[in-house]
Design an enzyme around this catalytic site. Structure first.
Site, PDB file in Angstrom:
ATOM      1  N   GLY A  15       0.781  -1.228   0.000  1.00  0.00           N
ATOM      2  CA  GLY A  15       0.000   0.000   0.000  1.00  0.00           C
ATOM      3  C   GLY A  15       0.812   1.277   0.000  1.00  0.00           C
ATOM      4  N   LYS A  38       6.714   9.215  -9.254  1.00  0.00           N
ATOM      5  CA  LYS A  38       6.907   7.762  -9.336  1.00  0.00           C
ATOM      6  C   LYS A  38       7.918   7.527 -10.450  1.00  0.00           C
ATOM      7  CE  LYS A  38       5.544   3.363  -8.522  1.00  0.00           C
ATOM      8  NZ  LYS A  38       5.528   2.684  -7.219  1.00  0.00           N
ATOM      9  N   ASP A  55      -0.488   3.336 -10.311  1.00  0.00           N
ATOM     10  CA  ASP A  55       0.067   4.015  -9.137  1.00  0.00           C
ATOM     11  C   ASP A  55       0.476   5.444  -9.486  1.00  0.00           C
ATOM     12  OD1 ASP A  55      -0.284   1.666  -7.752  1.00  0.00           O
ATOM     13  OD2 ASP A  55       1.826   1.102  -7.759  1.00  0.00           O
ATOM     14  N   GLU A 116       7.777   8.139  -4.623  1.00  0.00           N
ATOM     15  CA  GLU A 116       7.405   6.775  -4.228  1.00  0.00           C
ATOM     16  C   GLU A 116       8.301   5.773  -4.936  1.00  0.00           C
ATOM     17  OE1 GLU A 116       3.886   3.577  -5.034  1.00  0.00           O
ATOM     18  OE2 GLU A 116       3.237   5.650  -4.675  1.00  0.00           O
ATOM     19  N   GLY A 119       8.407  -1.572  -5.128  1.00  0.00           N
ATOM     20  CA  GLY A 119       8.742  -2.722  -4.297  1.00  0.00           C
ATOM     21  C   GLY A 119       9.238  -2.284  -2.934  1.00  0.00           C
ATOM     22  N   ASP A 177      -3.534  -0.968   6.842  1.00  0.00           N
ATOM     23  CA  ASP A 177      -4.267  -2.221   7.032  1.00  0.00           C
ATOM     24  C   ASP A 177      -4.661  -2.777   5.667  1.00  0.00           C
ATOM     25  OD1 ASP A 177      -4.002  -1.769   9.730  1.00  0.00           O
ATOM     26  OD2 ASP A 177      -6.002  -0.911   9.969  1.00  0.00           O
ATOM     27  N   PRO A 205      -7.051   2.526   7.701  1.00  0.00           N
ATOM     28  CA  PRO A 205      -7.831   1.306   7.929  1.00  0.00           C
ATOM     29  C   PRO A 205      -8.061   0.528   6.636  1.00  0.00           C
ATOM     30  CG  PRO A 205      -9.283   3.206   7.917  1.00  0.00           C
ATOM     31  CD  PRO A 205      -7.881   3.748   7.828  1.00  0.00           C
ATOM     32  N   TRP A 206      -8.493  -0.707   6.792  1.00  0.00           N
ATOM     33  CA  TRP A 206      -8.864  -1.541   5.645  1.00  0.00           C
ATOM     34  C   TRP A 206     -10.029  -0.885   4.922  1.00  0.00           C
ATOM     35  CZ3 TRP A 206      -7.973  -4.912   2.071  1.00  0.00           C
ATOM     36  CH2 TRP A 206      -8.994  -5.652   1.493  1.00  0.00           C
TER      37      TRP A 206
END
Length: 228
Positions: A15, A38, A55, A116, A119, A177, A205-206
């Site tokens: 994430g 990126k 992404d 960012e 991997g 999460d 959170p998820w």
């Protein structure tokens, strides 16, 4: 003076992009002109505009300063594999100087630039260069994204140690999460707080299958970065 950070993760698929979008949102809410970068992305798809990485597109959407896609993501590869493998197959070497020039361009326009990685910390970009090498050259402060799951404590400790050994500041970490919280979730977080030598910026959170589309900046507190 431009604030600049590098986001790495304990692994792939933890994430980083979700956390990066949250960071961009939170920094924008503080009044910064933000942009996400990126520099290297694999696992991209062909569109009517050319090869595009989801992404990188998410970072572009969540940047307050509009940028062309090429400025956000100079190296884009279709195959979802390690960048050094696919770049060698395509005969398109990843040049650290190109990554640095792209960063300079964004730094000249924005006052809050977030890079960012791809991997984990030591992802190879070529036979002789890792992402960590480039970050060390650029002397970027590091933010660690921990995908909360079994095994994350070991991965977090290893990554934090590697960042420290590179002589770089680990300025914060984010608990993401990536699955519904399990029975030991609270204990994992308590342990991570104890063993990671940096402030917790927040827990995301998820959120299900499309978290990069969500308003996640609300879950973060950037005050430790402001004080650093």
């Amino acid at each position: 003076m431009t604030k600049r950070y590098f986001v790495t993760g304990t692994d792939t698929e933890v994430g980083k992009t979700v956390a990066s979008c949250a960071l961009l949102q939170a920094a924008t809410q503080l009044g910064y002109q933000t942009v996400g970068y990126k520099p290297v992305a694999s696992g991209s798809e062909m569109t009517t505009d050319g090869l595009r990485n989801s992404d990188a597109l998410a970072l572009q959407r969540n940047s307050s300063l509009p940028q062309p896609y090429s400025a956000i993501n100079p190296y884009t590869f279709a195959e979802p594999t390690s960048p050094h493998i696919v770049s060698a197959d395509e005969g398109r070497a990843i040049d650290a100087a190109v990554l640095s020039r792209g960063l300079r361009t964004l730094e000249a326009q924005a006052d809050w630039v977030l890079t960012e990685g791809a991997g984990g910390w030591f992802t190879p970009l070529s036979a002789t260069l890792t992402f960590a090498d480039w970050v060390q050259t650029e002397q970027l402060p590091v933010i660690l994204v921990v995908g909360v799951k079994l095994g994350c404590i070991n991965h977090a400790m290893l990554t934090a140690l590697a960042v420290e050994q590179a002589g770089l500041p680990l300025v914060g970490w984010i608990a993401n999460d990536i699955q519904p919280p399990g029975a030991r979730h609270g204990e994992y977080l308590a342990t991570l707080r104890r063993v990671i030598p940096a402030p917790l910026l927040g827990e995301i959170p998820w959120l299900g299958v499309s978290p990069s589309q969500a308003a996640t900046g609300q879950y973060l507190d950037l005050s430790p970065l402001e004080r650093a």
